[in-house]
Design a protein around this motif. Structure first.
Motif, PDB file in Angstrom:
ATOM      1  N   LEU A 188       5.415 -64.350  15.093  1.00  0.00           N
ATOM      2  CA  LEU A 188       4.560 -64.849  16.160  1.00  0.00           C
ATOM      3  C   LEU A 188       3.730 -66.041  15.701  1.00  0.00           C
ATOM      4  CD1 LEU A 188       3.102 -61.746  18.049  1.00  0.00           C
ATOM      5  CD2 LEU A 188       5.195 -63.039  18.475  1.00  0.00           C
ATOM      6  N   ILE A 189       3.289 -65.991  14.452  1.00  0.00           N
ATOM      7  CA  ILE A 189       2.482 -67.111  13.940  1.00  0.00           C
ATOM      8  C   ILE A 189       3.325 -68.379  13.886  1.00  0.00           C
ATOM      9  CG2 ILE A 189       1.184 -67.989  11.964  1.00  0.00           C
ATOM     10  CD1 ILE A 189       0.278 -65.161  11.388  1.00  0.00           C
ATOM     11  N   THR A 190       4.581 -68.236  13.464  1.00  0.00           N
ATOM     12  CA  THR A 190       5.473 -69.395  13.464  1.00  0.00           C
ATOM     13  C   THR A 190       5.665 -69.898  14.886  1.00  0.00           C
ATOM     14  OG1 THR A 190       6.635 -68.328  11.626  1.00  0.00           O
ATOM     15  CG2 THR A 190       7.660 -70.267  12.569  1.00  0.00           C
ATOM     16  N   LEU A 191       5.723 -68.964  15.832  1.00  0.00           N
ATOM     17  CA  LEU A 191       5.853 -69.327  17.244  1.00  0.00           C
ATOM     18  C   LEU A 191       4.678 -70.204  17.672  1.00  0.00           C
ATOM     19  CD1 LEU A 191       7.019 -69.015  20.157  1.00  0.00           C
ATOM     20  CD2 LEU A 191       5.694 -66.925  20.336  1.00  0.00           C
ATOM     21  N   VAL A 192       3.482 -69.792  17.314  1.00  0.00           N
ATOM     22  CA  VAL A 192       2.295 -70.568  17.683  1.00  0.00           C
ATOM     23  C   VAL A 192       2.328 -71.950  17.038  1.00  0.00           C
ATOM     24  CG1 VAL A 192      -0.225 -70.700  17.502  1.00  0.00           C
ATOM     25  CG2 VAL A 192       0.874 -68.548  18.104  1.00  0.00           C
ATOM     26  N   ASN A 193       2.716 -71.977  15.758  1.00  0.00           N
ATOM     27  CA  ASN A 193       2.826 -73.277  15.073  1.00  0.00           C
ATOM     28  C   ASN A 193       3.732 -74.218  15.867  1.00  0.00           C
ATOM     29  OD1 ASN A 193       3.076 -71.657  11.788  1.00  0.00           O
ATOM     30  ND2 ASN A 193       1.260 -72.253  12.966  1.00  0.00           N
ATOM     31  N   GLU A 194       4.864 -73.678  16.326  1.00  0.00           N
ATOM     32  CA  GLU A 194       5.837 -74.503  17.040  1.00  0.00           C
ATOM     33  C   GLU A 194       5.311 -74.910  18.419  1.00  0.00           C
ATOM     34  OE1 GLU A 194       8.235 -75.442  15.356  1.00  0.00           O
ATOM     35  OE2 GLU A 194       9.563 -76.429  16.792  1.00  0.00           O
ATOM     36  N   LEU A 195       4.600 -74.002  19.101  1.00  0.00           N
ATOM     37  CA  LEU A 195       4.092 -74.297  20.442  1.00  0.00           C
ATOM     38  C   LEU A 195       3.031 -75.386  20.412  1.00  0.00           C
ATOM     39  CD1 LEU A 195       3.938 -70.786  22.186  1.00  0.00           C
ATOM     40  CD2 LEU A 195       5.573 -72.627  22.558  1.00  0.00           C
ATOM     41  N   SER A 196       2.277 -75.461  19.327  1.00  0.00           N
ATOM     42  CA  SER A 196       1.258 -76.523  19.264  1.00  0.00           C
ATOM     43  C   SER A 196       1.946 -77.875  19.182  1.00  0.00           C
ATOM     44  CB  SER A 196       0.314 -76.291  18.086  1.00  0.00           C
ATOM     45  OG  SER A 196       0.951 -76.562  16.866  1.00  0.00           O
ATOM     46  N   ARG A 197       3.075 -77.903  18.522  1.00  0.00           N
ATOM     47  CA  ARG A 197       3.864 -79.134  18.449  1.00  0.00           C
ATOM     48  C   ARG A 197       4.483 -79.445  19.805  1.00  0.00           C
ATOM     49  NH1 ARG A 197       9.232 -79.329  15.409  1.00  0.00           N
ATOM     50  NH2 ARG A 197       9.818 -81.451  15.994  1.00  0.00           N
ATOM     51  N   LEU A 198       4.943 -78.384  20.473  1.00  0.00           N
ATOM     52  CA  LEU A 198       5.573 -78.567  21.778  1.00  0.00           C
ATOM     53  C   LEU A 198       4.589 -79.102  22.815  1.00  0.00           C
ATOM     54  CD1 LEU A 198       8.104 -78.238  23.508  1.00  0.00           C
ATOM     55  CD2 LEU A 198       7.382 -75.910  24.011  1.00  0.00           C
ATOM     56  N   VAL A 254       2.190 -81.166  22.449  1.00  0.00           N
ATOM     57  CA  VAL A 254       2.116 -82.623  22.302  1.00  0.00           C
ATOM     58  C   VAL A 254       3.355 -83.292  22.876  1.00  0.00           C
ATOM     59  CG1 VAL A 254       2.118 -84.465  20.582  1.00  0.00           C
ATOM     60  CG2 VAL A 254       0.640 -82.475  20.269  1.00  0.00           C
ATOM     61  N   ASN A 255       4.523 -82.811  22.481  1.00  0.00           N
ATOM     62  CA  ASN A 255       5.769 -83.471  22.871  1.00  0.00           C
ATOM     63  C   ASN A 255       6.106 -83.294  24.342  1.00  0.00           C
ATOM     64  OD1 ASN A 255       6.272 -84.518  20.285  1.00  0.00           O
ATOM     65  ND2 ASN A 255       7.101 -82.548  19.603  1.00  0.00           N
ATOM     66  N   ILE A 259       0.591 -73.316  27.605  1.00  0.00           N
ATOM     67  CA  ILE A 259       0.645 -72.971  26.179  1.00  0.00           C
ATOM     68  C   ILE A 259      -0.737 -72.573  25.684  1.00  0.00           C
ATOM     69  CG2 ILE A 259       0.996 -73.913  23.862  1.00  0.00           C
ATOM     70  CD1 ILE A 259       3.305 -75.561  24.965  1.00  0.00           C
ATOM     71  N   SER A 260      -1.748 -73.303  26.126  1.00  0.00           N
ATOM     72  CA  SER A 260      -3.112 -73.011  25.688  1.00  0.00           C
ATOM     73  C   SER A 260      -3.527 -71.595  26.069  1.00  0.00           C
ATOM     74  CB  SER A 260      -4.073 -74.022  26.325  1.00  0.00           C
ATOM     75  OG  SER A 260      -5.393 -73.606  26.110  1.00  0.00           O
ATOM     76  N   LYS A 273      -6.822 -75.714  18.042  1.00  0.00           N
ATOM     77  CA  LYS A 273      -7.600 -76.954  18.152  1.00  0.00           C
ATOM     78  C   LYS A 273      -6.704 -78.080  18.660  1.00  0.00           C
ATOM     79  CE  LYS A 273     -10.014 -80.166  15.005  1.00  0.00           C
ATOM     80  NZ  LYS A 273      -8.933 -81.150  14.841  1.00  0.00           N
ATOM     81  N   LYS A 274      -5.516 -78.178  18.074  1.00  0.00           N
ATOM     82  CA  LYS A 274      -4.579 -79.234  18.454  1.00  0.00           C
ATOM     83  C   LYS A 274      -4.203 -79.109  19.929  1.00  0.00           C
ATOM     84  CE  LYS A 274      -0.021 -80.757  16.866  1.00  0.00           C
ATOM     85  NZ  LYS A 274       0.943 -80.586  15.776  1.00  0.00           N
ATOM     86  N   ILE A 275      -3.925 -77.877  20.346  1.00  0.00           N
ATOM     87  CA  ILE A 275      -3.526 -77.653  21.736  1.00  0.00           C
ATOM     88  C   ILE A 275      -4.690 -77.985  22.676  1.00  0.00           C
ATOM     89  CG2 ILE A 275      -2.756 -75.922  23.419  1.00  0.00           C
ATOM     90  CD1 ILE A 275      -1.464 -74.442  20.987  1.00  0.00           C
TER      91      ILE A 275
END
Lengths: 229, 278
Positions: A142-152, A154-155, A168-169, A201-203
């Motif tokens: 799940l943590i990896t999922l969140v890492n990826e969603l923060s990138r998503l 932005v994109n 996503i937020s 924070k990024k999201i």
């Protein structure tokens, strides 16, 4: 040492060595599949939402292909020895969890539960003492999922999807609230959990950007159209 | 039908609630086992000290075998207490749990095997077998409290060689100590040879082998010194021991000049006090 004893020990040792080699073979296969999954899922950052379903359909067979590997591993592991060998396939399994939960989020915006991930990966309940998905491995996924969603987040904006980061937020903050309930020790899970706040924070920054620039259709702007001041 | 995916914060927080309970349960269990393992270690170390003490006590016991039996009998009493501690861990390591906590149980287990094998050596002059160790970790019906990892068995035995080295060297001053030192030397040499073939599989064993080598060298140097020194006198070794013993007791026993007999009964009282503490 008594020769009989030495012989006995060597036999035990040989069995362990043989088993480790067989497990290694399966783990290599597992790893290949999860790396392929990661590669394919990387495309989500350049896929418009209308075409997402097609992309996911193309990935699903690979995800379900993991069932072969989980079944093979379950057969290899002797009874009650799950914890003895699990570190060998840990990373691949966490990666598979990440893939499964990401795909579900992209499809329905919801969180795939642990039992359902088991189903998707073909992990049977009766294998529990030999091969199972632990809470810890699920959480790492799940943590990896969140890492990826923060990138998503932005994109997606770059692709013109301004609602995605809002959704996503909400989702990620729900997950974070869940994680905040855990009593963690100072281990890897704790450290990765700590890194979640940077994803949030990024999201939030993306959400801030699209909201302020009125890129997201909001209720107030509609009202303004119907009832001009 | 159970939900396959969760959409609301309440749902999500709900499953994390269950995760928290699961993780708490695991961490609590881990702590319990670490505590038990420390108790096992402490008690096992006491057994080892007890064995050294009994085997080197100043005594009129002429038969070494009887002394060893006495030492072993007392050790076994304490070892039963250790086994009771292992029995107490049963629930926490039942089924598939053992391997999850093996690293936490390991230090105590190895110390226990060291104490057990030392006792076994004094009684039988052999290395205790894997199956014999397993038996000691079973209940009256022969069911194991938990699986015995091969690694812990071997590492416990590797530590034994250190104790044997101490035993051999402290026995030198006693009657028959020289032949004992030689016997231990041959035995430890055999152990080192047996373990060598197994070191590729166990990293820890490789490290302990260097310590075993050092212990062996110490005993070998002692055995050499004995040989060289005894060869200077054309007299059987037992007579040599007698000469040395008579010289020591004629000198007065201890520094205060009190007869050695009193010192012996004082030491017995010390042991009695320790027993009452336990």
């Amino acid at each position: 040492m008594d020769p009989e004893n030495l012989e006995f020990i060597n036999q035990l040792l040989d069995k362990d060595v043989e088993l480790r080699e067989k497990i290694k073979e399966q783990v290599v296969e597992f790893d290949k599949k999860t790396r392929t999954l990661s590669g394919m899922l990387n495309k989500i950052h350049s896929t418009p939402s209308e075409q997402m379903a097609v992309l996911l359909d193309s990935v699903r067979p690979t995800l379900e292909g993991c069932r072969e590997t989980t079944a093979a591993l379950a057969v290899l592991i002797p009874a009650n020895q799950f914890w003895r060998w699990k570190d060998m396939w840990c990373n691949s399994l966490r990666s598979a969890v990440y893939a499964a939960t990401l795909m579900e989020y992209l499809k329905s915006g919801t969180l795939l539960t642990l039992p359902t991930v088991n189903e998707v990966l073909g992990i049977k309940d009766e294998w529990k003492d030999r091969f199972t998905l632990t809470a810890e491995d699920y959480l790492h996924g799940l943590i990896t999922l969140v890492n990826e969603l923060s990138r998503l987040a932005v994109n997606a904006v770059t692709l013109g999807d301004f609602e995605a980061p809002i959704k996503i937020s909400v989702f990620v903050k729900d997950l974070f609230a869940g994680f905040a309930m855990l009593n963690l020790k100072n281990d890897l899970l704790r450290r990765r959990y700590d890194s979640l706040k940077y994803d949030i924070k990024k999201i939030e920054e993306v959400v801030y950007d699209v909201s302020l620039r009125k890129l997201v259709p909001s209720i107030s702007s509609d009202k303004l159209q119907d009832n001009p001041i | 039908m159970a939900t396959t995916s969760l959409a609301t914060r309440d749902d999500i927080v709900g499953v994390f609630d269950a995760f928290r309970d699961e993780l708490d349960d695991h961490n609590d269990r881990r702590e319990r086992l670490i505590k038990s393992s420390r108790d096992v270690t402490n008690l096992s170390k006491k057994v080892i000290f007890l064995l050294h003490r009994v085997m080197t006590e100043d005594t009129t016991e002429s038969s070494d075998t009887n002394l060893a039996s006495r030492a072993a009998a007392r050790a076994r009493e304490k070892l039963r207490d250790v086994q009771a501690l292992f029995a107490g861990m049963r629930e926490d390591v039942t089924g598939d749990r053992f391997w999850r906590y093996q690293k936490n149980v390991s230090p105590g287990l190895q110390e226990y095997i060291e104490a057990l094998s030392f006792t076994h050596y004094l009684e039988h002059r052999t290395l205790i077998s894997y199956e014999e160790v397993q038996e000691s970790l079973s209940d009256d019906d022969g069911i194991l409290y938990f699986p015995l990892p091969l690694e812990d068995y071997l590492l416990g035995l590797a530590d034994l060689t250190g104790e044997l080295m101490r035993y051999a060297i402290s026995s030198i001053s006693r009657k028959g100590g020289r032949s004992k030192a030689n016997e231990v030397c041959v035995f430890v040499r055999g152990c080192k040879a047996d373990f060598e073939g197994l070191t590729p599989h166990f990293k820890e064993l490789r490290k302990k082998q260097t310590v075993t080598s050092q212990s062996l060298t110490k005993i070998e140097d002692v055995a050499y010194a004995i040989t060289v020194r005894s060869s200077e006198y054309d007299v059987p070794p037992e007579i040599l021991d007698d000469i040395v013993a008579r010289t020591v007791s004629a000198h007065g026993g201890d520094r205060d000049g009190r007869p050695s007999g009193r010192r012996e009964s004082r030491r017995r009282d010390e042991d009695q006090d320790e027993e009452d503490e336990d």
